[in-house]
Scaffold this motif. Sequence first.
Motif, PDB file in Angstrom:
ATOM      1  N   ASN A  92       0.834  -1.168  -0.187  1.00 50.67           N
ATOM      2  CA  ASN A  92       0.194  -0.171  -0.062  1.00 50.67           C
ATOM      3  C   ASN A  92       0.824   1.231  -0.176  1.00 50.67           C
ATOM      4  OD1 ASN A  92      -1.731   1.849   0.558  1.00 50.67           O
ATOM      5  ND2 ASN A  92      -2.980   0.877   2.049  1.00 50.67           N
ATOM      6  N   PHE A 146       1.684   3.327   3.172  1.00 50.14           N
ATOM      7  CA  PHE A 146       2.634   2.955   3.903  1.00 50.14           C
ATOM      8  C   PHE A 146       3.957   3.829   3.778  1.00 50.14           C
ATOM      9  CE2 PHE A 146       0.559  -1.297   4.269  1.00 50.14           C
ATOM     10  CZ  PHE A 146      -0.021  -1.008   5.472  1.00 50.14           C
ATOM     11  N   SER A 190       5.566   6.724   6.044  1.00 51.75           N
ATOM     12  CA  SER A 190       6.985   6.776   6.691  1.00 51.75           C
ATOM     13  C   SER A 190       7.781   7.991   6.484  1.00 51.75           C
ATOM     14  CB  SER A 190       7.767   5.349   6.049  1.00 51.75           C
ATOM     15  OG  SER A 190       8.931   5.433   6.250  1.00 51.75           O
ATOM     16  N   THR A 205      12.824   4.454   4.887  1.00 49.25           N
ATOM     17  CA  THR A 205      11.763   3.821   4.383  1.00 49.25           C
ATOM     18  C   THR A 205      11.834   2.499   3.859  1.00 49.25           C
ATOM     19  OG1 THR A 205      10.870   6.235   4.158  1.00 49.25           O
ATOM     20  CG2 THR A 205       9.739   4.228   3.036  1.00 49.25           C
ATOM     21  N   LYS A 207      13.091  -0.066   6.440  1.00 51.33           N
ATOM     22  CA  LYS A 207      12.240  -0.427   7.695  1.00 51.33           C
ATOM     23  C   LYS A 207      10.748  -0.555   7.286  1.00 51.33           C
ATOM     24  CE  LYS A 207      14.434   2.476  11.068  1.00 51.33           C
ATOM     25  NZ  LYS A 207      14.228   2.215  12.449  1.00 51.33           N
ATOM     26  N   VAL A 208      10.411  -0.109   6.079  1.00 48.81           N
ATOM     27  CA  VAL A 208       8.738  -0.491   5.653  1.00 48.81           C
ATOM     28  C   VAL A 208       8.914  -1.316   4.306  1.00 48.81           C
ATOM     29  CG1 VAL A 208       6.696   0.753   4.805  1.00 48.81           C
ATOM     30  CG2 VAL A 208       8.083   1.630   6.786  1.00 48.81           C
ATOM     31  N   PRO A 261      10.757  -4.990   4.572  1.00 46.69           N
ATOM     32  CA  PRO A 261      10.011  -5.797   5.272  1.00 46.69           C
ATOM     33  C   PRO A 261       8.631  -6.315   4.794  1.00 46.69           C
ATOM     34  CG  PRO A 261      10.754  -4.163   6.666  1.00 46.69           C
ATOM     35  CD  PRO A 261      11.067  -3.628   5.647  1.00 46.69           C
ATOM     36  N   LEU A 262       8.008  -5.386   4.278  1.00 49.09           N
ATOM     37  CA  LEU A 262       6.666  -5.616   3.811  1.00 49.09           C
ATOM     38  C   LEU A 262       6.635  -6.304   2.380  1.00 49.09           C
ATOM     39  CD1 LEU A 262       4.495  -2.370   4.834  1.00 49.09           C
ATOM     40  CD2 LEU A 262       4.531  -4.886   5.838  1.00 49.09           C
ATOM     41  N   LYS A 308       3.590 -15.951  13.029  1.00 49.81           N
ATOM     42  CA  LYS A 308       4.094 -14.630  13.272  1.00 49.81           C
ATOM     43  C   LYS A 308       4.270 -14.895  14.717  1.00 49.81           C
ATOM     44  CE  LYS A 308       4.141 -10.031  12.753  1.00 49.81           C
ATOM     45  NZ  LYS A 308       3.351  -8.682  12.872  1.00 49.81           N
ATOM     46  N   LYS A 309       5.474 -14.467  15.371  1.00 49.06           N
ATOM     47  CA  LYS A 309       5.549 -14.342  16.747  1.00 49.06           C
ATOM     48  C   LYS A 309       4.592 -13.734  17.373  1.00 49.06           C
ATOM     49  CE  LYS A 309       9.115 -12.345  18.576  1.00 49.06           C
ATOM     50  NZ  LYS A 309      10.267 -11.800  18.208  1.00 49.06           N
ATOM     51  N   ARG A 310       3.771 -14.079  18.607  1.00 47.43           N
ATOM     52  CA  ARG A 310       3.011 -13.048  19.222  1.00 47.43           C
ATOM     53  C   ARG A 310       3.927 -12.121  20.096  1.00 47.43           C
ATOM     54  NH1 ARG A 310      -2.314 -13.608  18.027  1.00 47.43           N
ATOM     55  NH2 ARG A 310      -2.800 -13.209  20.175  1.00 47.43           N
ATOM     56  N   GLY A 311       3.237 -10.880  19.570  1.00 47.93           N
ATOM     57  CA  GLY A 311       4.028  -9.847  20.307  1.00 47.93           C
ATOM     58  C   GLY A 311       3.734  -9.692  21.734  1.00 47.93           C
ATOM     59  N   ARG A 312       2.454 -10.040  22.067  1.00 44.65           N
ATOM     60  CA  ARG A 312       1.976  -9.940  23.577  1.00 44.65           C
ATOM     61  C   ARG A 312       2.557 -10.913  24.577  1.00 44.65           C
ATOM     62  NH1 ARG A 312      -4.195 -10.344  24.415  1.00 44.65           N
ATOM     63  NH2 ARG A 312      -3.942 -10.563  21.821  1.00 44.65           N
ATOM     64  N   ARG A 313       3.224 -10.364  25.742  1.00 46.16           N
ATOM     65  CA  ARG A 313       3.685 -11.346  26.661  1.00 46.16           C
ATOM     66  C   ARG A 313       2.454 -11.707  27.480  1.00 46.16           C
ATOM     67  NH1 ARG A 313       7.793  -6.547  27.848  1.00 46.16           N
ATOM     68  NH2 ARG A 313       6.755  -5.768  26.098  1.00 46.16           N
TER      69      ARG A 313
END
Lengths: 362, 272
Positions: free
Chosen positions: B167, B170, B174, B184, B187-188, B191-192, B266-271
């Motif tokens: 998109n 994005f 940035s 940009t 970092k954007v 990775p995307l 995807k690794k879960r970001g939430r602890r």
Amino acid sequence: MSKTIIELKHVSKVYGDTVVLKDINIEIEEGKFYTLLGPSGSGKTTILRAIAGFLDPSQGDVLFNGKRINEMPANERPVNTVFQDYALFPHMNVFENVAYGLRIRKTAKKDIEERVANALKMVRLNGFADREISELSGGQQQRVAIARAIVLEPAVLLLDEPLSALDAKLRKDMQYELRELQQRLGITFLFVTHDQEEALALSDEIFVMNDGEVQQSGTPVDIYDEPINHFVADFIGESNIVAGHMIQDYLVEFNGKTFECADAGMRPHESVEVVLRPEDLDLVAPDAGKVTVKVDTQLFRGDYYEIVAYDQLNNEWLIHSTNPAKDGENVGVTFDAEDIHVMRLNETEEDFDARLESYEGE
Amino acid sequence: MKKSSTNVAFYVPYVLWLALFVIAPLVLIIYQSFFDINGHFTLSNYATYFSSGTYILMTFNSVFYAFVITVVTLAISYPTAYLLHYTKHKQLWILLIILPTWINLLLKAYAFIGIFSQNGGINTFLSMVGIGPKQFLFTDAAFIFVASYIEIPFMILPIFNGIEELNESFVNASRDLGAKWWQTFTKVIWPLTISGVKAGVQAVFIPSLSLFMLTRLIGGNRVITLGTAIEEHFLVTMNWGMGSTIGVVLIVAMFIIMFLTGERKKKRGRRA
């Protein structure tokens, strides 16, 4: 008077044969909430993009604190944008999204944590830092987008229809929050919307746009009570617009009758348009009214009835009444001299303001 | 009842295909790898493979050349795909990139023999400007050049699709947040679009592991890869067991690459 921070001077934008912006002149002062209001395709987002630096104006200057910034790239401009689709980076969590601009600026790690936490608190998302973007609702994403922009403490925050993707209830809530946020931060907001209610509710000042031109600018009350032309009267709020003639100052003729009004400064017998807001019209007995109309349909809107009626000349009248009428019934409609607003045809905003000043000061 | 039987009928061609052309060959090749040249059951093929310097070197060669080819194609393809995204008439350009893949690999290889040979176009030109004929054919550089040329469309397409899906807002976001173009990008944008890159790497690296005709026609058999070895074992030495063993090694290598470049959860970001 507060300081002007952003100014557009004679800005226009042309794509091939299409003129998107025509000679835009806008001044944005510090600490106020501004709205660019207009239908889609009116050029309001184009103005925002010109200020953000995503678009080069074909002509004219964009000034920041009096300095021309046309050539300054977007990443160096002291403004931040909340995008219509939020544009939150999907590969980063909430914290990383908000921290993005600070990391680019190489802010110290401790500062980043503190400022991100503050920004999230400001938009009431404390405790959401570790969430993934995909786990958030539309309203929450919207707030992350705002947090990501305000964390950089921009001089001006540009908001491109940020509420358009939210449902009605959430949109109302967010309107309050935006207004409150703007007052708390003291940052200038430049808000783009096509929703006139939103614009009236939020803004200190509104620019009404159509066809790439600013039609009228002013406070919400000014624009609502004294629309400059047919477009503004029709676009802002609901209105009855009738063709008429100005007999002399403070006397206007329409529907075959002469009425007292509060407008002046036109040539005698000039053709004009008359605006009557539906909520200013009162239903009375047929013979007590200034105009007699026949009720055609009515809708119950909750806090009022919206009545559509026709007069003898077959003009449509829209009336808001707290009491219902009967379909097919003849009723009288009455209004006060101040309820009539007279508009000249093709008057420029400058002339309009000058004329208003000439007789309102008396 | 009828509905479910039609559904089953739709699966038949696919299941048949899978069984006959994927599962059966896999089973056969694994089975075959446990027999020596005299038809006795043995593990010696694997023992030979892992103890022989020649095979280890071949494996290293294969991986190394496949790696170089992948890096070269990636280095050319990413900027190409990125620029294509901003070009007018991009569908036409993409078609022109796909076009060469419709031509048989061998034809293209022979065309390059013509171009690179002593009397070929390049040497004729070099002689004219006085640099004299040079040896191009049967060099490592020629091999990598031609292999990269052949693989490039398979790298460009997935990357192009990845960039097309990115998109634009994005990128704007940035920049709006203060990032320069390079920031940009790292970092954007990168990775995307990484999933497109991974797909491209899979599509190039894995087939490159077992390239064999090119090693002979362009590389002049100076580079012996596992692909060449398999061909030799099946057609020349008739040691099918050994050939199959190398085949198994290649298949395992493919699975490793697929695993490394595949989409991991995807690794879960939430602890917790």
